[in-house]
Write a protein that holds these residues in place. Structure first.
Motif, PDB file in Angstrom:
ATOM      1  N   LEU A 142       0.802  -1.224   0.000  1.00 49.17           N
ATOM      2  CA  LEU A 142       0.000   0.000   0.000  1.00 49.17           C
ATOM      3  C   LEU A 142       0.838   1.279   0.000  1.00 49.17           C
ATOM      4  CD1 LEU A 142      -2.862   1.271   0.182  1.00 49.17           C
ATOM      5  CD2 LEU A 142      -2.607   1.188   2.676  1.00 49.17           C
ATOM      6  N   PRO A 143       1.864   1.423   0.867  1.00 49.36           N
ATOM      7  CA  PRO A 143       2.642   2.676   0.846  1.00 49.36           C
ATOM      8  C   PRO A 143       3.302   2.959  -0.501  1.00 49.36           C
ATOM      9  CG  PRO A 143       3.118   1.400   2.826  1.00 49.36           C
ATOM     10  CD  PRO A 143       2.329   0.513   1.928  1.00 49.36           C
ATOM     11  N   PHE A 144       3.782   1.912  -1.147  1.00 50.94           N
ATOM     12  CA  PHE A 144       4.393   2.094  -2.467  1.00 50.94           C
ATOM     13  C   PHE A 144       3.352   2.562  -3.484  1.00 50.94           C
ATOM     14  CE2 PHE A 144       6.910  -1.215  -0.322  1.00 50.94           C
ATOM     15  CZ  PHE A 144       8.184  -0.655  -0.404  1.00 50.94           C
ATOM     16  N   ALA A 145       2.160   1.976  -3.424  1.00 50.38           N
ATOM     17  CA  ALA A 145       1.109   2.357  -4.365  1.00 50.38           C
ATOM     18  C   ALA A 145       0.696   3.808  -4.159  1.00 50.38           C
ATOM     19  CB  ALA A 145      -0.106   1.435  -4.206  1.00 50.38           C
ATOM     20  N   VAL A 146       0.528   4.221  -2.918  1.00 52.66           N
ATOM     21  CA  VAL A 146       0.128   5.604  -2.631  1.00 52.66           C
ATOM     22  C   VAL A 146       1.193   6.573  -3.119  1.00 52.66           C
ATOM     23  CG1 VAL A 146      -0.342   7.260  -0.797  1.00 52.66           C
ATOM     24  CG2 VAL A 146      -1.336   4.975  -0.679  1.00 52.66           C
ATOM     25  N   THR A 147       2.467   6.265  -2.844  1.00 51.36           N
ATOM     26  CA  THR A 147       3.562   7.129  -3.284  1.00 51.36           C
ATOM     27  C   THR A 147       3.596   7.245  -4.805  1.00 51.36           C
ATOM     28  OG1 THR A 147       4.888   6.491  -1.350  1.00 51.36           O
ATOM     29  CG2 THR A 147       6.058   7.477  -3.202  1.00 51.36           C
ATOM     30  N   ALA A 148       3.467   6.109  -5.493  1.00 52.46           N
ATOM     31  CA  ALA A 148       3.529   6.122  -6.959  1.00 52.46           C
ATOM     32  C   ALA A 148       2.343   6.864  -7.563  1.00 52.46           C
ATOM     33  CB  ALA A 148       3.591   4.687  -7.489  1.00 52.46           C
ATOM     34  N   VAL A 149       1.159   6.691  -6.981  1.00 57.92           N
ATOM     35  CA  VAL A 149      -0.026   7.396  -7.485  1.00 57.92           C
ATOM     36  C   VAL A 149       0.146   8.902  -7.353  1.00 57.92           C
ATOM     37  CG1 VAL A 149      -2.441   7.899  -6.974  1.00 57.92           C
ATOM     38  CG2 VAL A 149      -1.702   5.535  -7.185  1.00 57.92           C
ATOM     39  N   MET A 150       0.600   9.349  -6.196  1.00 54.92           N
ATOM     40  CA  MET A 150       0.774  10.780  -5.967  1.00 54.92           C
ATOM     41  C   MET A 150       1.854  11.355  -6.884  1.00 54.92           C
ATOM     42  SD  MET A 150      -1.507  11.368  -3.755  1.00 54.92           S
ATOM     43  CE  MET A 150      -2.410  10.692  -2.368  1.00 54.92           C
ATOM     44  N   ALA A 151       2.937  10.608  -7.046  1.00 54.16           N
ATOM     45  CA  ALA A 151       4.059  11.103  -7.854  1.00 54.16           C
ATOM     46  C   ALA A 151       3.725  11.122  -9.339  1.00 54.16           C
ATOM     47  CB  ALA A 151       5.297  10.247  -7.617  1.00 54.16           C
ATOM     48  N   ASN A 152       2.762  10.298  -9.753  1.00 52.56           N
ATOM     49  CA  ASN A 152       2.446  10.233 -11.179  1.00 52.56           C
ATOM     50  C   ASN A 152       1.573  11.392 -11.652  1.00 52.56           C
ATOM     51  OD1 ASN A 152       3.039   8.750 -13.517  1.00 52.56           O
ATOM     52  ND2 ASN A 152       1.053   7.738 -13.489  1.00 52.56           N
ATOM     53  N   GLN A 153       0.971  12.136 -10.714  1.00 53.23           N
ATOM     54  CA  GLN A 153       0.300  13.402 -11.024  1.00 53.23           C
ATOM     55  C   GLN A 153      -0.799  13.293 -12.068  1.00 53.23           C
ATOM     56  OE1 GLN A 153       1.132  16.867  -9.552  1.00 53.23           O
ATOM     57  NE2 GLN A 153       1.329  15.143  -8.158  1.00 53.23           N
ATOM     58  N   ARG A 154      -1.664  12.308 -11.916  1.00 50.63           N
ATOM     59  CA  ARG A 154      -2.760  12.139 -12.861  1.00 50.63           C
ATOM     60  C   ARG A 154      -4.074  12.473 -12.168  1.00 50.63           C
ATOM     61  NH1 ARG A 154       0.517  12.423 -15.876  1.00 50.63           N
ATOM     62  NH2 ARG A 154      -0.884  14.059 -16.507  1.00 50.63           N
ATOM     63  N   ARG A 155      -4.625  13.630 -12.491  1.00 54.94           N
ATOM     64  CA  ARG A 155      -5.907  14.027 -11.909  1.00 54.94           C
ATOM     65  C   ARG A 155      -7.013  13.059 -12.315  1.00 54.94           C
ATOM     66  NH1 ARG A 155      -7.477  19.746 -13.625  1.00 54.94           N
ATOM     67  NH2 ARG A 155      -6.429  19.165 -15.557  1.00 54.94           N
ATOM     68  N   ALA A 156      -6.917  12.538 -13.521  1.00 56.48           N
ATOM     69  CA  ALA A 156      -7.914  11.578 -13.979  1.00 56.48           C
ATOM     70  C   ALA A 156      -7.902  10.326 -13.108  1.00 56.48           C
ATOM     71  CB  ALA A 156      -7.653  11.200 -15.435  1.00 56.48           C
ATOM     72  N   GLY A 157      -6.721   9.937 -12.643  1.00 54.36           N
ATOM     73  CA  GLY A 157      -6.626   8.777 -11.767  1.00 54.36           C
ATOM     74  C   GLY A 157      -7.339   9.014 -10.447  1.00 54.36           C
ATOM     75  N   ILE A 158      -7.207  10.225  -9.897  1.00 58.71           N
ATOM     76  CA  ILE A 158      -7.895  10.557  -8.653  1.00 58.71           C
ATOM     77  C   ILE A 158      -9.404  10.596  -8.867  1.00 58.71           C
ATOM     78  CG2 ILE A 158      -8.152  12.305  -6.858  1.00 58.71           C
ATOM     79  CD1 ILE A 158      -5.509  10.787  -6.783  1.00 58.71           C
ATOM     80  N   ALA A 159      -9.839  11.181  -9.987  1.00 63.53           N
ATOM     81  CA  ALA A 159     -11.273  11.224 -10.293  1.00 63.53           C
ATOM     82  C   ALA A 159     -11.833   9.811 -10.423  1.00 63.53           C
ATOM     83  CB  ALA A 159     -11.506  12.011 -11.575  1.00 63.53           C
ATOM     84  N   ALA A 160     -11.103   8.924 -11.088  1.00 61.66           N
ATOM     85  CA  ALA A 160     -11.556   7.542 -11.246  1.00 61.66           C
ATOM     86  C   ALA A 160     -11.640   6.844  -9.889  1.00 61.66           C
ATOM     87  CB  ALA A 160     -10.600   6.787 -12.170  1.00 61.66           C
ATOM     88  N   PHE A 161     -10.667   7.113  -9.035  1.00 63.67           N
ATOM     89  CA  PHE A 161     -10.681   6.516  -7.703  1.00 63.67           C
ATOM     90  C   PHE A 161     -11.908   6.968  -6.915  1.00 63.67           C
ATOM     91  CE2 PHE A 161      -9.780   6.747  -3.179  1.00 63.67           C
ATOM     92  CZ  PHE A 161      -9.312   5.469  -2.906  1.00 63.67           C
ATOM     93  N   ILE A 162     -12.207   8.250  -6.954  1.00 65.40           N
ATOM     94  CA  ILE A 162     -13.344   8.778  -6.187  1.00 65.40           C
ATOM     95  C   ILE A 162     -14.658   8.184  -6.673  1.00 65.40           C
ATOM     96  CG2 ILE A 162     -14.655  10.873  -5.678  1.00 65.40           C
ATOM     97  CD1 ILE A 162     -12.005  12.414  -5.760  1.00 65.40           C
TER      98      ILE A 162
END
Length: 522
Positions: A284-304
């Motif tokens: 989980l910590p690696f996934a959170v770090t990689a998601v944040m560092a990849n800077q994809r707003r679309a990824g956050i929207a999809a997650f929500i």
């Protein structure tokens, strides 16, 4: 009356000898080709660095071994395709040495591989990828083995009808676009992901026959996404914890990492498998770090969008875990109550979720520029669609630029825009778009019915991940072209294919348990 053929001992021994000879011949050919290729590169066409010779030899061995393994068990091909779709992007990442999987161009055309690595166009006619070769080999192995053994059973699953209706419109759009002067190469590039979606669905519904075949998909997803997360985290720190607007990985990798986050939530709340909970928690910590560092707003929207229905689904499907669901919801709400005010005006990777939400009403300069480009692009797509509203403009034709877009380095964006939803609508018109929406609605609505009919907890986990992935694919596709992304389309097809047959897998598992119980009692 027809007598059944029963092979004699001599027939069986002869068949065994034939197989042994064929295997030995194949082994000899494999050894000769592998070491012959390595020797030819070493003495006739030296390459640098030196380890490239070993890599080429290993690649030749893999290319020879995989068809044999897939022929003996086509399900292996399906699993390899899933891993290749999740892990092997083959894209141009910022720090390639820290993400070694990018050196495996699994989804590149062989012609592109030749141009990129050998700087030669000798293979320019091979406009298909290793992934497509493996996909065809797997499909044909399943089909031919079933026909020869007279055991071929076609399982259509719960969603094939509307998928075929949509693919039928895609076929019409391809023919119509080409006959109207569309570019054949671009048209093929656009529709190939739709073909991959259909093949992935058919292979999943027909190769996943038992519970023990479906559960490995969860582990393949977790381990593949986890390895990607580790590589992404390493890349982030190699860059000195500094990132650019383009992030550190492929855009669609954020979707894969999101699946790992959801796998953790589901495992932690349901406790269906202790090892799954531990592994997802470690990664989980690696996934959170990689998601944040990849800077994809679309990824956050999809997650929500996918997270909102997750808790109600878990509440319904796991009534014995409702207390845990409530606790998780309360803790998550408290964390967000603290995080959002702190991160609202902050910068840096850790503030990406807050920035994604804020960008809708108060974007910064970078987000405002991106929003404007997408807005102009969407207007162009709608106006182009309205030139042929009922059946679309077809594939291979660039959309009109009524509002001029910023100059980019590739013409691909004039055929495959960011908004894949409008892309489908523009290409196929109202009729095709109706089939497309009905396909999605059928997956979500009938998929929930399939979940309700399933009792096995781990099979329910597979089904919930399929629903979550489909929601994310649709949301991500609205912002960052996904429905023409073969990797994500194939993974989604496999997941929903399993979702469509969950009750059958569950019933088979129950029958085996009852038979085992009866044998024990006897």
């Amino acid at each position: 009356m027809t007598e059944a053929y029963v092979p004699s001992v001599g027939d069986l021994l002869a068949e065994q000898r034939t197989r042994s000879r064929a295997l030995m011949t194949y082994l000899v050919v494999t050894v000769v080709l592998v070491f012959g290729t390595m020797g030819a590169l070493t003495y006739l066409a030296p390459v640098t660095p030196n380890y490239s010779v070993g890599l080429v030899g290993f690649s030749v061995f893999i290319c020879l071994a995989i068809p044999v393994a897939v022929w003996n068990n086509p399900r292996i091909g399906l699993y390899l395709m899933v891993v290749g779709s999740l892990l092997l992007g083959g894209g141009s990442y910022m720090v390639r040495d820290t993400i070694p999987t990018t050196y495996v161009p699994f989804w590149w055309n062989i012609s592109t591989i030749s141009m990129f690595y050998a700087r030669k166009d000798a293979l320019k006619a091979l406009v298909f990828s290793p992934a497509e070769v493996l996909m065809v080999i797997t499909f044909l192995a399943w089909l031919i083995r079933g026909i020869v053994a007279r055991e071929l059973r076609f399982e259509k699953g719960a969603f094939l009808g509307w998928i075929l209706a949509y693919i039928g419109m895609v076929t019409f759009g391809f023919i119509f676009g080409i006959t109207k002067g569309g570019d054949t190469t671009m048209a093929l590039y656009e529709v190939r992901s739709q073909a991959h979606f259909l093949l992935g669905y058919i292979m999943a519904t027909n190769l996943i026959r038992e519970r023990k075949h479906a559960v490995p998909l969860v582990w393949l997803l977790v381990l593949s996404a986890g390895l990607l997360a580790v590589f992404g985290t390493r890349a982030y720190f190699v860059l000195g914890s500094k990132i650019t607007e383009q992030g550190i990985m492929g855009h669609d990798d954020s979707l894969v990492l999101n699946l790992l986050l959801f796998a953790f939530f589901i495992a932690a709340i349901t406790r269906v498998n202790r090892r799954l909970t531990i592994w997802t928690a470690v990664l989980l910590p690696f996934a959170v770090t990689a998601v944040m560092a990849n800077q994809r707003r679309a990824g956050i929207a999809a997650f929500i969008v996918a997270f909102v229905p997750l808790l109600p689904i878990l509440w319904t499907m796991f009534p014995d875990r409702r207390t845990t669901v409530i606790r998780f919801a309360v803790v998550f709400a408290l964390i967000n109550a603290v995080y959002m005010p702190v991160a609202w005006n902050a910068s840096g990777p850790w503030a990406l979720p807050a920035r994604s939400i804020r960008s809708n009403s108060d974007p910064n300069a970078r987000d405002a520029s991106s929003n404007y480009y997408r807005l102009a692009e969407n207007i162009n797509l709608k106006m182009t669609r309205d030139t042929s509203p009922w059946y679309g403009i077809g594939y291979g034709r660039p959309f009109a630029q009524y509002y001029a877009l910023a100059m980019v380095t590739t013409d691909f964006v004039h055929y495959m825009p960011h908004n894949s939803i409008l892309w489908v609508w523009m290409r196929l018109g109202h009729i095709g778009f109706f089939f497309f929406l009905m396909m999605l609605a059928t997956v979500l609505i009938r998929g929930m019915h399939r979940l309700r009919e399933t009792r096995d907890p781990m099979l329910r986990v597979v089904g919930i991940l399929a629903v979550v992935d489909m929601l994310m694919l649709f949301t991500f596709g609205k912002y960052d072209l996904q429905f023409c992304n073969s990797k994500q389309m194939f993974v989604a097809a496999v997941m929903i294919g399993v979702l469509g047959i969950l009750p059958k897998l569950d019933a088979q598992a129950e029958d085996k348990d009852q038979a085992r119980t009866a044998e024990t009692a006897a």
